[in-house]
Design a protein around this motif. Structure first.
Motif, PDB file in Angstrom:
ATOM      1  N   ILE A   1       0.764  -1.221  -0.025  1.00 42.20           N
ATOM      2  CA  ILE A   1      -0.086  -0.186  -0.177  1.00 42.20           C
ATOM      3  C   ILE A   1       0.888   1.071  -0.015  1.00 42.20           C
ATOM      4  CG2 ILE A   1      -1.857   1.275   1.396  1.00 42.20           C
ATOM      5  CD1 ILE A   1      -2.460  -1.308   2.212  1.00 42.20           C
ATOM      6  N   LEU A   2       1.058   2.057  -1.099  1.00 42.00           N
ATOM      7  CA  LEU A   2       2.119   2.920  -1.114  1.00 42.00           C
ATOM      8  C   LEU A   2       1.426   4.539  -1.423  1.00 42.00           C
ATOM      9  CD1 LEU A   2       4.697   1.070  -3.519  1.00 42.00           C
ATOM     10  CD2 LEU A   2       4.627   1.221  -0.909  1.00 42.00           C
ATOM     11  N   ASN A   3      -0.002   4.499  -1.105  1.00 43.41           N
ATOM     12  CA  ASN A   3      -0.498   5.962  -1.387  1.00 43.41           C
ATOM     13  C   ASN A   3      -1.170   6.261  -0.125  1.00 43.41           C
ATOM     14  OD1 ASN A   3      -2.953   7.497  -2.094  1.00 43.41           O
ATOM     15  ND2 ASN A   3      -1.060   8.351  -3.122  1.00 43.41           N
ATOM     16  N   GLY A   4      -0.838   7.082   0.678  1.00 44.80           N
ATOM     17  CA  GLY A   4      -1.219   7.661   1.976  1.00 44.80           C
ATOM     18  C   GLY A   4      -2.613   8.232   1.837  1.00 44.80           C
ATOM     19  N   THR A   5      -2.774   8.901   0.665  1.00 45.69           N
ATOM     20  CA  THR A   5      -4.105   9.654   0.781  1.00 45.69           C
ATOM     21  C   THR A   5      -5.471   8.495   0.444  1.00 45.69           C
ATOM     22  OG1 THR A   5      -3.074  11.613  -0.494  1.00 45.69           O
ATOM     23  CG2 THR A   5      -5.365  11.265  -0.764  1.00 45.69           C
TER      24      THR A   5
ATOM     25  N   GLY B   1      -2.551  17.296   4.555  1.00 48.47           N
ATOM     26  CA  GLY B   1      -1.078  17.567   3.635  1.00 48.47           C
ATOM     27  C   GLY B   1      -0.975  16.243   3.212  1.00 48.47           C
ATOM     28  N   TYR B   2      -1.467  15.149   2.987  1.00 51.22           N
ATOM     29  CA  TYR B   2      -1.261  13.979   2.409  1.00 51.22           C
ATOM     30  C   TYR B   2      -1.140  13.913   0.859  1.00 51.22           C
ATOM     31  CZ  TYR B   2      -2.293  12.101   7.236  1.00 51.22           C
ATOM     32  OH  TYR B   2      -2.581  12.039   8.474  1.00 51.22           O
ATOM     33  N   ALA B   3      -2.288  14.791   0.361  1.00 48.01           N
ATOM     34  CA  ALA B   3      -2.454  14.686  -1.250  1.00 48.01           C
ATOM     35  C   ALA B   3      -1.496  15.346  -2.118  1.00 48.01           C
ATOM     36  CB  ALA B   3      -4.078  14.978  -1.248  1.00 48.01           C
ATOM     37  N   GLU B   4      -1.483  14.819  -3.212  1.00 47.81           N
ATOM     38  CA  GLU B   4      -0.893  15.523  -4.198  1.00 47.81           C
ATOM     39  C   GLU B   4      -1.290  17.109  -4.445  1.00 47.81           C
ATOM     40  OE1 GLU B   4       2.494  14.551  -5.311  1.00 47.81           O
ATOM     41  OE2 GLU B   4       1.980  13.194  -3.577  1.00 47.81           O
ATOM     42  N   ALA B   5      -0.552  18.013  -5.076  1.00 51.30           N
ATOM     43  CA  ALA B   5      -1.301  19.392  -5.447  1.00 51.30           C
ATOM     44  C   ALA B   5      -2.750  19.095  -6.092  1.00 51.30           C
ATOM     45  CB  ALA B   5      -0.366  20.094  -6.201  1.00 51.30           C
TER      46      ALA B   5
ATOM     47  N   ALA C   1      -4.023  12.154  -8.836  1.00 51.85           N
ATOM     48  CA  ALA C   1      -2.952  11.497  -8.961  1.00 51.85           C
ATOM     49  C   ALA C   1      -2.911  10.602  -7.832  1.00 51.85           C
ATOM     50  CB  ALA C   1      -1.466  12.314  -8.904  1.00 51.85           C
ATOM     51  N   ASP C   2      -3.593  10.777  -7.038  1.00 49.55           N
ATOM     52  CA  ASP C   2      -3.727   9.910  -5.648  1.00 49.55           C
ATOM     53  C   ASP C   2      -4.743   8.987  -5.943  1.00 49.55           C
ATOM     54  OD1 ASP C   2      -1.544  11.017  -3.598  1.00 49.55           O
ATOM     55  OD2 ASP C   2      -2.790  12.706  -3.975  1.00 49.55           O
ATOM     56  N   VAL C   3      -5.904   9.438  -6.227  1.00 49.83           N
ATOM     57  CA  VAL C   3      -7.254   8.629  -6.333  1.00 49.83           C
ATOM     58  C   VAL C   3      -7.242   7.791  -7.547  1.00 49.83           C
ATOM     59  CG1 VAL C   3      -8.486  10.328  -4.659  1.00 49.83           C
ATOM     60  CG2 VAL C   3      -8.579  10.669  -7.042  1.00 49.83           C
TER      61      VAL C   3
ATOM     62  N   TRP D   1      -2.080   7.077  -9.752  1.00 50.07           N
ATOM     63  CA  TRP D   1      -0.806   7.241 -10.530  1.00 50.07           C
ATOM     64  C   TRP D   1       0.425   7.551  -9.701  1.00 50.07           C
ATOM     65  CZ3 TRP D   1      -0.353   5.398 -15.130  1.00 50.07           C
ATOM     66  CH2 TRP D   1      -1.316   5.388 -15.797  1.00 50.07           C
ATOM     67  N   ASP D   2      -0.040   8.036  -8.564  1.00 47.49           N
ATOM     68  CA  ASP D   2       1.041   8.230  -7.391  1.00 47.49           C
ATOM     69  C   ASP D   2       1.534   7.063  -7.102  1.00 47.49           C
ATOM     70  OD1 ASP D   2       2.088  10.017  -5.248  1.00 47.49           O
ATOM     71  OD2 ASP D   2       1.345   8.537  -4.304  1.00 47.49           O
ATOM     72  N   ALA D   3       0.907   5.793  -6.845  1.00 50.94           N
ATOM     73  CA  ALA D   3       1.446   4.753  -6.468  1.00 50.94           C
ATOM     74  C   ALA D   3       1.873   4.014  -7.622  1.00 50.94           C
ATOM     75  CB  ALA D   3       0.108   3.648  -6.139  1.00 50.94           C
TER      76      ALA D   3
ATOM     77  N   GLY E   1       3.147   7.153   5.677  1.00 48.52           N
ATOM     78  CA  GLY E   1       3.374   6.875   4.204  1.00 48.52           C
ATOM     79  C   GLY E   1       3.251   8.533   3.572  1.00 48.52           C
ATOM     80  N   ALA E   2       2.848   9.431   4.248  1.00 47.82           N
ATOM     81  CA  ALA E   2       2.547  10.545   3.547  1.00 47.82           C
ATOM     82  C   ALA E   2       2.562  11.690   4.539  1.00 47.82           C
ATOM     83  CB  ALA E   2       1.044  10.658   3.061  1.00 47.82           C
ATOM     84  N   GLY E   3       2.828  12.869   4.031  1.00 44.51           N
ATOM     85  CA  GLY E   3       2.713  14.072   5.246  1.00 44.51           C
ATOM     86  C   GLY E   3       3.840  14.918   5.260  1.00 44.51           C
TER      87      GLY E   3
HETATM   88  N1  HSE Z   1       0.193  12.033  -2.112  1.00 36.43           N
HETATM   89  C1  HSE Z   1       1.204  11.008  -1.473  1.00 36.43           C
HETATM   90  C2  HSE Z   1       0.413   9.908  -0.906  1.00 36.43           C
HETATM   91  C3  HSE Z   1       2.206  11.668  -0.580  1.00 36.43           C
HETATM   92  O1  HSE Z   1      -0.654  10.200  -0.565  1.00 36.43           O
HETATM   93  O2  HSE Z   1       1.091   9.013  -0.636  1.00 36.43           O
HETATM   94  C4  HSE Z   1       3.320  10.903  -0.466  1.00 36.43           C
HETATM   95  O3  HSE Z   1       4.196  10.321  -1.562  1.00 36.43           O
END
Ligand code: HSE
Length: 337
Positions: A177-181, A207-211, A215-217, A220-222, A316-318
């Protein structure tokens, strides 16, 4: 060690805070005395002081560098490429907004710093996901360090575990599990009955999500993290766009409740082998260790030849978590130089 920071958002500001809070500890425990000499952002331009910027003041004027009072150079429209080439610093820290499609402009800036003989610490994922072999070779050629621990699992040391802690073993594959959001959202939707939009808004506020949180949901971030792991662990560069990728946008509260009724829980799971990568939402049985990883925690299970499975779970994020990764990378460079 003179630090030049690009990006002063959640992560950059957390790093300034951490350097301020930990100054004494870093000096006494690690004999490490960093000075943040330069900060650059697209909106504010460049603030530079060869003796080191005042971190408390910097924090207070993050939204308006013109308010910084003290010896410094402030250029609101600098030529950042020239600054990276000509200014005095030892390490470039890349913490600007990532672009997983092009890796730019961060990739060019990392290349510029490496070419100028500077070490680089990046938490910006795009450049490593897309250009890792080229940047690694350039760093080797120049005899400098390129570190990127915070690009995967933020402050939880997944790269160090795989490349250093398990150096004697072969890693055959991994899942995680590589995406915190999204993990935070799925947790809040399932346990607090928050709507998808409410859960996303909370993940952004924390502060977990990308700008751009799509990309998170959308996965693509993962996938970008899977690309980084593929290049770094398997020597198999694989652009995110070449993987099978989907996200959590189709999941409803009903889906999550139905899974729970069957003793399952939805997670956005990355599966990676040297040959292929995949990101998709899976209903995992509750007996699966990944099923109990909640909130903004991440997890990775490495399949090794010598030890069987090794699992790492952690933040994993923040901002603070990612800044911790930067500081750990700086300490690694400090120890090695
Ligand atoms: N947006 C990313 C996440 C931040 O939610 O995991 C950490 O890379």
């Amino acid at each position: 060690m003179r630090l030049f920071l690009i990006g002063f958002g959640t992560v950059g500001q957390s790093l300034a805070e951490l350097l301020l809070q930990r100054a004494e500890d870093l000096r006494t425990r690690h004999n490490f005395v960093p000075a943040l000499v330069g900060v650059y952002t697209r909106s504010q331009g460049l603030l530079y002081a060869p003796e080191g910027l005042d971190l408390a003041q910097l924090r207070a004027c993050a939204a308006n560098y013109a308010l910084y009072d003290g010896p410094r150079l402030h250029d609101s429209q600098p030529n950042i490429d020239r600054a990276l080439r000509d200014y005095a610093y030892d390490v470039l820290i890349e913490a600007s907004t990532t672009d997983l499609r092009t890796g730019q402009p961060a990739a060019d800036r990392i290349e510029r710093a490496l070419t100028s003989g500077k070490h680089v610490v990046t938490v910006n994922k795009g450049p490593i996901a897309l250009y890792y072999p080229r940047l690694r070779d350039l760093a080797r050629e120049k005899g400098v360090h390129l570190r990127y621990e915070g690009t995967v699992m933020a402050g939880t040391p997944s790269i160090a575990l795989a490349l250093e802690g398990l150096a004697a073993a072969h890693i055959r594959g991994l899942r995680g599990i590589l995406n915190g959001t999204t993990n935070y959202m799925l947790t809040q939707m399932e346990q607090e009955s928050l709507s998808y939009d409410q859960a996303l808004a909370q993940a952004q506020a924390l502060g977990y999500a990308e700008a751009d949180p799509t990309a998170d949901v959308d996965g693509w971030d993962a996938a970008g993290k899977a690309s980084i792991l593929s290049a770094a662990l398997f020597g198999a560069p694989r652009a995110p766009q070449t993987m099978s990728v989907s996200g959590i946008g189709h999941l409803t509260l009903d889906d999550l409740a139905q899974a729970r009724a069957q003793d399952k829980r939805y997670k956005l799971v990355v599966r990676l082998t040297p040959e292929a990568g995949q990101v998709r939402a899976e209903a995992l049985p509750l007996s699966d260790p990944l099923a109990s990883v909640m909130g903004a925690l991440n997890a990775i299970t490495l399949e090794t030849d010598l030890l069987g499975e090794v699992t790492l779970i952690g933040s994993g994020a923040g901002g603070l978590s990612t800044a911790t990764a930067i500081l750990n990378d700086l300490l690694a460079i400090h120890r090695a130089t």
